[in-house]
Design a protein around this motif. Sequence first.
Motif, mmCIF file in Angstrom:
data_model
loop_
_atom_site.group_PDB
_atom_site.id
_atom_site.type_symbol
_atom_site.label_atom_id
_atom_site.label_comp_id
_atom_site.label_asym_id
_atom_site.label_seq_id
_atom_site.Cartn_x
_atom_site.Cartn_y
_atom_site.Cartn_z
ATOM 1 N N SER A 139 0.826 -1.208 0.000
ATOM 2 C CA SER A 139 0.000 0.000 0.000
ATOM 3 C C SER A 139 0.863 1.262 0.000
ATOM 4 O O SER A 139 0.481 2.288 -0.568
ATOM 5 C CB SER A 139 -0.941 0.004 1.214
ATOM 6 N N LEU A 140 2.046 1.181 0.597
ATOM 7 C CA LEU A 140 2.976 2.321 0.566
ATOM 8 C C LEU A 140 3.552 2.501 -0.835
ATOM 9 O O LEU A 140 3.638 3.617 -1.354
ATOM 10 C CB LEU A 140 4.108 2.099 1.572
ATOM 11 N N ALA A 141 3.923 1.382 -1.475
ATOM 12 C CA ALA A 141 4.548 1.458 -2.799
ATOM 13 C C ALA A 141 3.570 1.916 -3.874
ATOM 14 O O ALA A 141 3.965 2.556 -4.857
ATOM 15 C CB ALA A 141 5.129 0.090 -3.173
ATOM 16 N N ALA A 142 2.289 1.591 -3.689
ATOM 17 C CA ALA A 142 1.294 1.899 -4.719
ATOM 18 C C ALA A 142 1.145 3.392 -4.971
ATOM 19 O O ALA A 142 0.721 3.802 -6.059
ATOM 20 C CB ALA A 142 -0.053 1.295 -4.331
ATOM 21 N N ALA A 143 1.502 4.206 -4.003
ATOM 22 C CA ALA A 143 1.425 5.657 -4.193
ATOM 23 C C ALA A 143 2.457 6.134 -5.209
ATOM 24 O O ALA A 143 2.293 7.204 -5.819
ATOM 25 C CB ALA A 143 1.631 6.368 -2.854
ATOM 26 N N TYR A 144 3.498 5.324 -5.414
ATOM 27 C CA TYR A 144 4.581 5.702 -6.337
ATOM 28 C C TYR A 144 4.586 4.850 -7.606
ATOM 29 O O TYR A 144 5.131 5.263 -8.625
ATOM 30 C CB TYR A 144 5.932 5.573 -5.631
ATOM 31 N N PHE A 145 4.015 3.633 -7.511
ATOM 32 C CA PHE A 145 3.933 2.725 -8.653
ATOM 33 C C PHE A 145 2.460 2.330 -8.850
ATOM 34 O O PHE A 145 2.013 1.317 -8.310
ATOM 35 C CB PHE A 145 4.762 1.459 -8.410
ATOM 36 N N PRO A 146 1.693 3.095 -9.596
ATOM 37 C CA PRO A 146 0.259 2.806 -9.727
ATOM 38 C C PRO A 146 -0.075 1.608 -10.603
ATOM 39 O O PRO A 146 -1.199 1.103 -10.566
ATOM 40 C CB PRO A 146 -0.294 4.095 -10.341
ATOM 41 N N ASP A 147 0.899 1.107 -11.390
ATOM 42 C CA ASP A 147 0.651 -0.062 -12.230
ATOM 43 C C ASP A 147 1.142 -1.312 -11.505
ATOM 44 O O ASP A 147 2.349 -1.486 -11.295
ATOM 45 C CB ASP A 147 1.364 0.086 -13.578
ATOM 46 N N VAL A 148 0.207 -2.183 -11.153
ATOM 47 C CA VAL A 148 0.543 -3.291 -10.260
ATOM 48 C C VAL A 148 -0.308 -4.520 -10.583
ATOM 49 O O VAL A 148 -1.468 -4.402 -10.978
ATOM 50 C CB VAL A 148 0.340 -2.867 -8.780
ATOM 51 N N GLU A 149 0.282 -5.682 -10.435
ATOM 52 C CA GLU A 149 -0.445 -6.943 -10.555
ATOM 53 C C GLU A 149 -0.033 -7.859 -9.394
ATOM 54 O O GLU A 149 1.069 -7.744 -8.855
ATOM 55 C CB GLU A 149 -0.172 -7.617 -11.907
ATOM 56 N N ILE A 150 -0.947 -8.743 -9.039
ATOM 57 C CA ILE A 150 -0.737 -9.640 -7.901
ATOM 58 C C ILE A 150 -0.788 -11.081 -8.382
ATOM 59 O O ILE A 150 -1.705 -11.470 -9.104
ATOM 60 C CB ILE A 150 -1.816 -9.408 -6.818
ATOM 61 N N ILE A 151 0.202 -11.860 -7.973
ATOM 62 C CA ILE A 151 0.207 -13.303 -8.246
ATOM 63 C C ILE A 151 0.206 -14.023 -6.901
ATOM 64 O O ILE A 151 1.133 -13.868 -6.111
ATOM 65 C CB ILE A 151 1.450 -13.731 -9.049
ATOM 66 N N GLU A 152 -0.855 -14.773 -6.629
ATOM 67 C CA GLU A 152 -0.900 -15.550 -5.387
ATOM 68 C C GLU A 152 -0.902 -17.025 -5.731
ATOM 69 O O GLU A 152 -1.537 -17.453 -6.696
ATOM 70 C CB GLU A 152 -2.093 -15.135 -4.531
ATOM 71 N N MET A 153 -0.155 -17.813 -4.937
ATOM 72 C CA MET A 153 0.016 -19.236 -5.196
ATOM 73 C C MET A 153 -0.267 -20.033 -3.926
ATOM 74 O O MET A 153 0.319 -19.749 -2.875
ATOM 75 C CB MET A 153 1.444 -19.503 -5.680
ATOM 76 N N HIS A 154 -1.173 -20.993 -4.031
ATOM 77 C CA HIS A 154 -1.542 -21.810 -2.878
ATOM 78 C C HIS A 154 -1.651 -23.280 -3.269
ATOM 79 O O HIS A 154 -1.677 -23.626 -4.454
ATOM 80 C CB HIS A 154 -2.880 -21.336 -2.290
ATOM 81 N N HIS A 155 -1.774 -24.123 -2.251
ATOM 82 C CA HIS A 155 -1.977 -25.560 -2.446
ATOM 83 C C HIS A 155 -3.282 -25.815 -3.199
ATOM 84 O O HIS A 155 -4.196 -24.980 -3.200
ATOM 85 C CB HIS A 155 -1.989 -26.270 -1.092
ATOM 86 N N ASP A 156 -3.378 -26.962 -3.829
ATOM 87 C CA ASP A 156 -4.512 -27.237 -4.703
ATOM 88 C C ASP A 156 -5.774 -27.668 -3.960
ATOM 89 O O ASP A 156 -6.788 -27.985 -4.600
ATOM 90 C CB ASP A 156 -4.131 -28.292 -5.755
ATOM 91 N N GLN A 157 -5.761 -27.649 -2.629
ATOM 92 C CA GLN A 157 -6.964 -27.950 -1.847
ATOM 93 C C GLN A 157 -7.658 -26.689 -1.355
ATOM 94 O O GLN A 157 -8.689 -26.765 -0.685
ATOM 95 C CB GLN A 157 -6.605 -28.850 -0.649
ATOM 96 N N LYS A 158 -7.114 -25.526 -1.683
ATOM 97 C CA LYS A 158 -7.722 -24.265 -1.264
ATOM 98 C C LYS A 158 -9.029 -24.062 -2.025
ATOM 99 O O LYS A 158 -9.086 -24.242 -3.249
ATOM 100 C CB LYS A 158 -6.766 -23.105 -1.510
ATOM 101 N N LEU A 159 -10.081 -23.655 -1.301
ATOM 102 C CA LEU A 159 -11.410 -23.605 -1.899
ATOM 103 C C LEU A 159 -11.733 -22.293 -2.602
ATOM 104 O O LEU A 159 -12.552 -22.271 -3.524
ATOM 105 C CB LEU A 159 -12.476 -23.875 -0.821
#
Length: 264
Positions: A139-159
Amino acid sequence: MIRVAIGGPRGKMGQEAVHTVMKNENMELVAVLDHKEIGESLSESPEFPASYDVPVFLDLESLIFTIKPDVFVDLTTPHQVFEHTTMCLQHGVRPVIGTTGFTDEQLQYCTTLAKNKDLGCIIAPNFAIGAVLMMKFASLAAAYFPDVEIIEMHHDQKLDAPSGTAYKTAQMIAEVRPTHKQGHVEEKETLPGARGASYDGIQIHSVRLPGLIAHQQVLFGGDGQLFTLRHDSFNRQSFMSGISFSINQVMDLKELIYGLENIL
């Protein structure tokens, strides 16, 4: 001594939480909630030692009226979490929620209910302190870098997808980032979903694979540079310090707190 009940004791997170509470001198594990008949006591379950003489309930309301815990730690499923949270608040039990799946409307309802009941409640998309810091730094960095993407990775049993951590990260970024669509104005997906989900123009990509636990990258792009924040949980012990912290903190709260970054 804080009287603690745990929902979902046989899950991987639940087992760690049971051991953590049992070892904590400031807490007493007084009951667990399970969806399956496993016996009258945790000691009858093969996942736990014979010394864990803790009563097992199949119904949360019965658990609350019989045991009267101070805190209920919910590590069950997204399908049950809203019902469990409201029931606890209605009956004077402080919920510590480690299960994601709330809609914005449900979150608002629980916030109002906790305030009306003058009762503490913590909903934590992630109990790992490093993950909480990652969200705060994003949230601090977003004020300076407005172009952002998120990659989240979890186990295959997550619902649920995206994860609660990714969703919360996007919410925090959106508070300081001007809303805008990223990528080329004429961009088209030749395969639907290729660009991921969109939250306020922030793309979120969910990976589900065996062998993973919980991992997230937040990528900020700027002219000639890439700034990456990353957090990895390699085992579920990484979440236990946050659970212990939340159980202690919720006893002194009189409102709902969404995200540990608000009380660290």
